[in-house]
Scaffold this active site. Sequence first.
Site, PDB file in Angstrom:
ATOM      1  N   ASP A 162     -20.297 -42.391  -2.988  1.00  0.00           N
ATOM      2  CA  ASP A 162     -21.628 -42.230  -2.967  1.00  0.00           C
ATOM      3  C   ASP A 162     -22.386 -41.657  -4.159  1.00  0.00           C
ATOM      4  O   ASP A 162     -23.180 -41.730  -4.816  1.00  0.00           O
ATOM      5  CB  ASP A 162     -22.070 -41.418  -1.502  1.00  0.00           C
ATOM      6  N   HIS A 190     -20.452 -40.026   5.036  1.00  0.00           N
ATOM      7  CA  HIS A 190     -20.352 -41.289   4.158  1.00  0.00           C
ATOM      8  C   HIS A 190     -20.858 -42.372   5.262  1.00  0.00           C
ATOM      9  O   HIS A 190     -20.102 -42.970   5.752  1.00  0.00           O
ATOM     10  CB  HIS A 190     -18.861 -41.436   3.868  1.00  0.00           C
TER      11      HIS A 190
END
Length: 328
Positions: A162, A190
């Site tokens: 990310d 996540h």
Amino acid sequence: MSKTPVRVAVTGAAGQIGYALLFRIASGEMLGKDQPVILQLLEIPDEKAQNALKGVMMELQDCAFPLLAGMEAHSDPMTAFKDAQYVLLVGARPRGPGMERADLLAANAQIFTAQGKALNAVADRNVKVLVVGNPANTNAYIAMKSAPDLPAKNFTAMLRLDHNRAASQIAEKTGKPVSAIEKLAVWGNHSPTMYADYRFATIDGQSVKDMINDEEWNRNTFLPTVGKRGAAIIEARGLSSAASAANAAIDHMRDWALGTNGKWVTMGIPSKGWYGIPEGVMFGFPVTCENGEYTVVEGLPIDEFSQQCINKTLDELKGEEDGVKHLL
Ligand code: NAD
Ligand code: LMR
């Protein structure tokens, strides 16, 4: 004099991330070009998976990597994790047709409970663990809770993909090289709720927020693009991200082991109460790493919008962790 080899265990070794990961570990990209490694590879006992693993090992052998000091195939975490110093938990149960999120959490809780217990029993006492298999934060939480004799801080979840995705979007928007971006943070889970935060980011000392100066782009383009990138890749490829996930795993472990030289990176780590995140929640935080230890970047101001985003991803994570607590 050459260094003593270190033991690196990888689960899901015959899967797609495994295939993009093992060759880079063996070539020294994760722990350094002078650090020999012994790979301890775990796959499910299923004959097809074990055969596929043998094939991957033949290919590793055929690369004749000077740093590959040994390699083992395993079907039991109790042998795979023996004396392991670095462990990448990649293998996980994927969501099947008709499977609810709760079923997925329960199936993975079983895997990560067993693997956490095995780590507790046989791994090196300073083992560094990275969980990649989804849901990564909650799987890392389960493994940590199942390994009470190991330092909780050594269990981490992968938010680096990310972080890297956010950096690349900012590089594209600003027209600046990705390597110039400093002080980026990704908070939370996540999952699409993660909060990629460039309020503190700089490029050549200049504020990224001021350079972009477009809050509408932040909220309606940047955040959804980074948050839904995994789904966009599945949609395009018919398979989930693999090379970029493996690359993020290499980045995470390399930075943790070898340091970041003051640069901020994002790691999912068990909270010690930082920024009001309850103790033990496996949460993405900005950190720096030095001498094999991470340190959270503390004292950052959290404005109202950021707090809302952080609360949302925290609520989701608490829900996931509550959903598996009875299984631990
Ligand atoms: P894959 O299906 O190609 O490979 C997974 C492998 O794990 C398979 O070979 C399977 O046999 C093995 N496996 C399953 N259970 C196991 C167990 N208990 N012990 C050992 N091995 C086991 O999947 P992939 O594309 O390599 O992805 C692996 C995981 O990583 C998935 O859960 C995926 O959602 C996740 N992922 C996470 C991120 C992240 O950023 N955190 C990014 C991409 C993918
Ligand atoms: C990703 O972020 O690419 C993956 O976690 C997506 C997924 O659901 O496997």
